[in-house]
Every structure is written in C-alpha cells, then in structure tokens.
Design a protein around this motif. Sequence first.
Motif, PDB file in Angstrom:
ATOM      1  N   MET A   1       0.855  -1.181   0.000  1.00 21.95           N
ATOM      2  CA  MET A   1       0.000   0.000   0.000  1.00 21.95           C
ATOM      3  C   MET A   1       0.893   1.235   0.000  1.00 21.95           C
ATOM      4  SD  MET A   1      -3.333   1.037   0.081  1.00 21.95           S
ATOM      5  CE  MET A   1      -3.899  -0.610  -0.070  1.00 21.95           C
ATOM      6  N   ASN A   2       0.405   2.260  -0.548  1.00 16.66           N
ATOM      7  CA  ASN A   2       1.076   3.541  -0.666  1.00 16.66           C
ATOM      8  C   ASN A   2       1.473   4.071   0.718  1.00 16.66           C
ATOM      9  OD1 ASN A   2       1.293   6.444  -0.784  1.00 16.66           O
ATOM     10  ND2 ASN A   2       0.283   6.380  -2.769  1.00 16.66           N
ATOM     11  N   LYS A   3       2.691   4.602   0.836  1.00 16.67           N
ATOM     12  CA  LYS A   3       3.181   5.119   2.122  1.00 16.67           C
ATOM     13  C   LYS A   3       2.318   6.277   2.631  1.00 16.67           C
ATOM     14  CE  LYS A   3       7.276   5.935   4.700  1.00 16.67           C
ATOM     15  NZ  LYS A   3       7.261   4.913   5.724  1.00 16.67           N
ATOM     16  N   LYS A   4       1.857   7.165   1.726  1.00 19.60           N
ATOM     17  CA  LYS A   4       0.990   8.267   2.145  1.00 19.60           C
ATOM     18  C   LYS A   4      -0.310   7.738   2.738  1.00 19.60           C
ATOM     19  CE  LYS A   4       2.424  11.772  -1.190  1.00 19.60           C
ATOM     20  NZ  LYS A   4       1.973  12.591  -2.326  1.00 19.60           N
ATOM     21  N   VAL A   5      -0.855   6.710   2.122  1.00 17.75           N
ATOM     22  CA  VAL A   5      -2.099   6.106   2.616  1.00 17.75           C
ATOM     23  C   VAL A   5      -1.863   5.495   3.996  1.00 17.75           C
ATOM     24  CG1 VAL A   5      -3.816   4.284   2.225  1.00 17.75           C
ATOM     25  CG2 VAL A   5      -3.027   5.695   0.312  1.00 17.75           C
ATOM     26  N   GLU A   6      -0.767   4.766   4.133  1.00 17.14           N
ATOM     27  CA  GLU A   6      -0.440   4.143   5.423  1.00 17.14           C
ATOM     28  C   GLU A   6      -0.282   5.201   6.510  1.00 17.14           C
ATOM     29  OE1 GLU A   6      -0.182   1.025   6.642  1.00 17.14           O
ATOM     30  OE2 GLU A   6      -0.888   0.236   4.732  1.00 17.14           O
ATOM     31  N   ASN A   7       0.429   6.275   6.197  1.00 14.43           N
ATOM     32  CA  ASN A   7       0.631   7.345   7.172  1.00 14.43           C
ATOM     33  C   ASN A   7      -0.693   7.993   7.555  1.00 14.43           C
ATOM     34  OD1 ASN A   7       3.390   6.943   7.261  1.00 14.43           O
ATOM     35  ND2 ASN A   7       3.833   8.526   5.764  1.00 14.43           N
ATOM     36  N   TYR A   8      -1.527   8.254   6.556  1.00 11.80           N
ATOM     37  CA  TYR A   8      -2.840   8.854   6.815  1.00 11.80           C
ATOM     38  C   TYR A   8      -3.680   7.918   7.685  1.00 11.80           C
ATOM     39  CZ  TYR A   8      -7.188  11.396   5.915  1.00 11.80           C
ATOM     40  OH  TYR A   8      -8.342  12.117   6.058  1.00 11.80           O
ATOM     41  N   TYR A   9      -3.707   6.647   7.302  1.00  7.98           N
ATOM     42  CA  TYR A   9      -4.474   5.643   8.061  1.00  7.98           C
ATOM     43  C   TYR A   9      -3.986   5.552   9.506  1.00  7.98           C
ATOM     44  CZ  TYR A   9      -6.494   1.165   9.400  1.00  7.98           C
ATOM     45  OH  TYR A   9      -7.176   0.170  10.062  1.00  7.98           O
ATOM     46  N   ASN A  10      -2.688   5.522   9.696  1.00  6.28           N
ATOM     47  CA  ASN A  10      -2.119   5.396  11.044  1.00  6.28           C
ATOM     48  C   ASN A  10      -2.340   6.651  11.890  1.00  6.28           C
ATOM     49  OD1 ASN A  10      -1.214   2.778  10.639  1.00  6.28           O
ATOM     50  ND2 ASN A  10       0.721   3.463   9.782  1.00  6.28           N
ATOM     51  N   SER A  11      -2.545   7.795  11.236  1.00  6.29           N
ATOM     52  CA  SER A  11      -2.750   9.035  11.983  1.00  6.29           C
ATOM     53  C   SER A  11      -4.205   9.220  12.442  1.00  6.29           C
ATOM     54  CB  SER A  11      -2.326  10.248  11.139  1.00  6.29           C
ATOM     55  OG  SER A  11      -3.245  10.486  10.109  1.00  6.29           O
ATOM     56  N   LEU A  12      -5.100   8.401  11.932  1.00  9.62           N
ATOM     57  CA  LEU A  12      -6.508   8.536  12.291  1.00  9.62           C
ATOM     58  C   LEU A  12      -6.761   8.137  13.741  1.00  9.62           C
ATOM     59  CD1 LEU A  12      -8.184   6.919   9.156  1.00  9.62           C
ATOM     60  CD2 LEU A  12      -8.091   9.347   9.706  1.00  9.62           C
ATOM     61  N   THR A  13      -7.625   8.896  14.387  1.00 14.56           N
ATOM     62  CA  THR A  13      -8.065   8.499  15.723  1.00 14.56           C
ATOM     63  C   THR A  13      -9.131   7.419  15.560  1.00 14.56           C
ATOM     64  OG1 THR A  13      -9.863  10.106  15.804  1.00 14.56           O
ATOM     65  CG2 THR A  13      -7.696  10.850  16.594  1.00 14.56           C
ATOM     66  N   ASP A  14      -9.492   6.778  16.636  1.00 18.72           N
ATOM     67  CA  ASP A  14     -10.540   5.756  16.572  1.00 18.72           C
ATOM     68  C   ASP A  14     -11.852   6.346  16.064  1.00 18.72           C
ATOM     69  OD1 ASP A  14      -8.840   3.765  17.445  1.00 18.72           O
ATOM     70  OD2 ASP A  14      -9.498   3.885  19.530  1.00 18.72           O
ATOM     71  N   ILE A  15     -12.151   7.560  16.489  1.00 19.65           N
ATOM     72  CA  ILE A  15     -13.394   8.207  16.054  1.00 19.65           C
ATOM     73  C   ILE A  15     -13.341   8.513  14.554  1.00 19.65           C
ATOM     74  CG2 ILE A  15     -14.794  10.305  16.258  1.00 19.65           C
ATOM     75  CD1 ILE A  15     -14.047  10.280  19.278  1.00 19.65           C
ATOM     76  N   ASP A  16     -12.198   9.037  14.088  1.00 16.86           N
ATOM     77  CA  ASP A  16     -12.040   9.304  12.654  1.00 16.86           C
ATOM     78  C   ASP A  16     -12.196   8.021  11.842  1.00 16.86           C
ATOM     79  OD1 ASP A  16     -11.486  12.011  13.092  1.00 16.86           O
ATOM     80  OD2 ASP A  16      -9.318  11.655  13.189  1.00 16.86           O
ATOM     81  N   ARG A  17     -11.567   6.963  12.319  1.00 14.89           N
ATOM     82  CA  ARG A  17     -11.629   5.678  11.627  1.00 14.89           C
ATOM     83  C   ARG A  17     -13.066   5.155  11.606  1.00 14.89           C
ATOM     84  NH1 ARG A  17      -7.268   3.186  14.010  1.00 14.89           N
ATOM     85  NH2 ARG A  17      -5.942   4.261  12.544  1.00 14.89           N
ATOM     86  N   PHE A  18     -13.783   5.344  12.706  1.00 13.04           N
ATOM     87  CA  PHE A  18     -15.180   4.911  12.779  1.00 13.04           C
ATOM     88  C   PHE A  18     -16.033   5.679  11.767  1.00 13.04           C
ATOM     89  CE2 PHE A  18     -19.464   5.590  14.539  1.00 13.04           C
ATOM     90  CZ  PHE A  18     -19.922   4.282  14.522  1.00 13.04           C
ATOM     91  N   ILE A  19     -15.856   6.993  11.704  1.00  9.37           N
ATOM     92  CA  ILE A  19     -16.629   7.814  10.765  1.00  9.37           C
ATOM     93  C   ILE A  19     -16.334   7.394   9.330  1.00  9.37           C
ATOM     94  CG2 ILE A  19     -16.920  10.158   9.849  1.00  9.37           C
ATOM     95  CD1 ILE A  19     -16.464  11.111  12.818  1.00  9.37           C
ATOM     96  N   LEU A  20     -15.068   7.204   9.019  1.00 10.62           N
ATOM     97  CA  LEU A  20     -14.713   6.758   7.669  1.00 10.62           C
ATOM     98  C   LEU A  20     -15.258   5.369   7.377  1.00 10.62           C
ATOM     99  CD1 LEU A  20     -11.057   7.969   7.030  1.00 10.62           C
ATOM    100  CD2 LEU A  20     -13.132   8.674   5.855  1.00 10.62           C
ATOM    101  N   SER A  21     -15.314   4.515   8.393  1.00 13.68           N
ATOM    102  CA  SER A  21     -15.817   3.163   8.166  1.00 13.68           C
ATOM    103  C   SER A  21     -17.290   3.185   7.788  1.00 13.68           C
ATOM    104  CB  SER A  21     -15.571   2.268   9.379  1.00 13.68           C
ATOM    105  OG  SER A  21     -16.427   2.609  10.445  1.00 13.68           O
TER     106      SER A  21
END
Length: 64
Positions: free
Chosen positions: A1-21
């Motif tokens: 996976m793209n490094k930018k995507v990985e960095n963006y994904y890893n920077s998400l909080t649980d709430i951000d990840r939940f909203i995106l999910s």
Amino acid sequence: MNKKVENYYNSLTDIDRFILSIDTAVEFFKEIGVDPKEATPFHRDIFESCQEIYLKEYIKKYKI
C-alpha cells in the motif's frame, strides 16, 4: 500500500476511523448491489473481513 495512505491511516483516531468506516460501508454495499439497510449478517461479515483494506482504498481514492 502507498506510504501516504499508510501514514494517513495510522494518523486517524478511533473516532475518525469509525466515521470513515461508515462512509466506506455505504459505498461497499452499493458496489455489491445491497441496500445498506437490508444488509444481512453475511454481508456485514464480508465487509468486516476486508474493512481495513477497503478503508485504505477509500483513503487513497478520496483523501489523498
């Protein structure tokens, strides 16, 4: 996976990840031709099994 995507994904909080999910789940069900309101446990299991990969693809497509 793209490094930018990985960095963006890893920077998400649980709430951000939940909203995106939620966004990705709606898109996923539309792609497979299932109304999200009518998704069965089987459909949800399929989504949950590939959720991280799908979320990263969503980030790549819409966020980066």
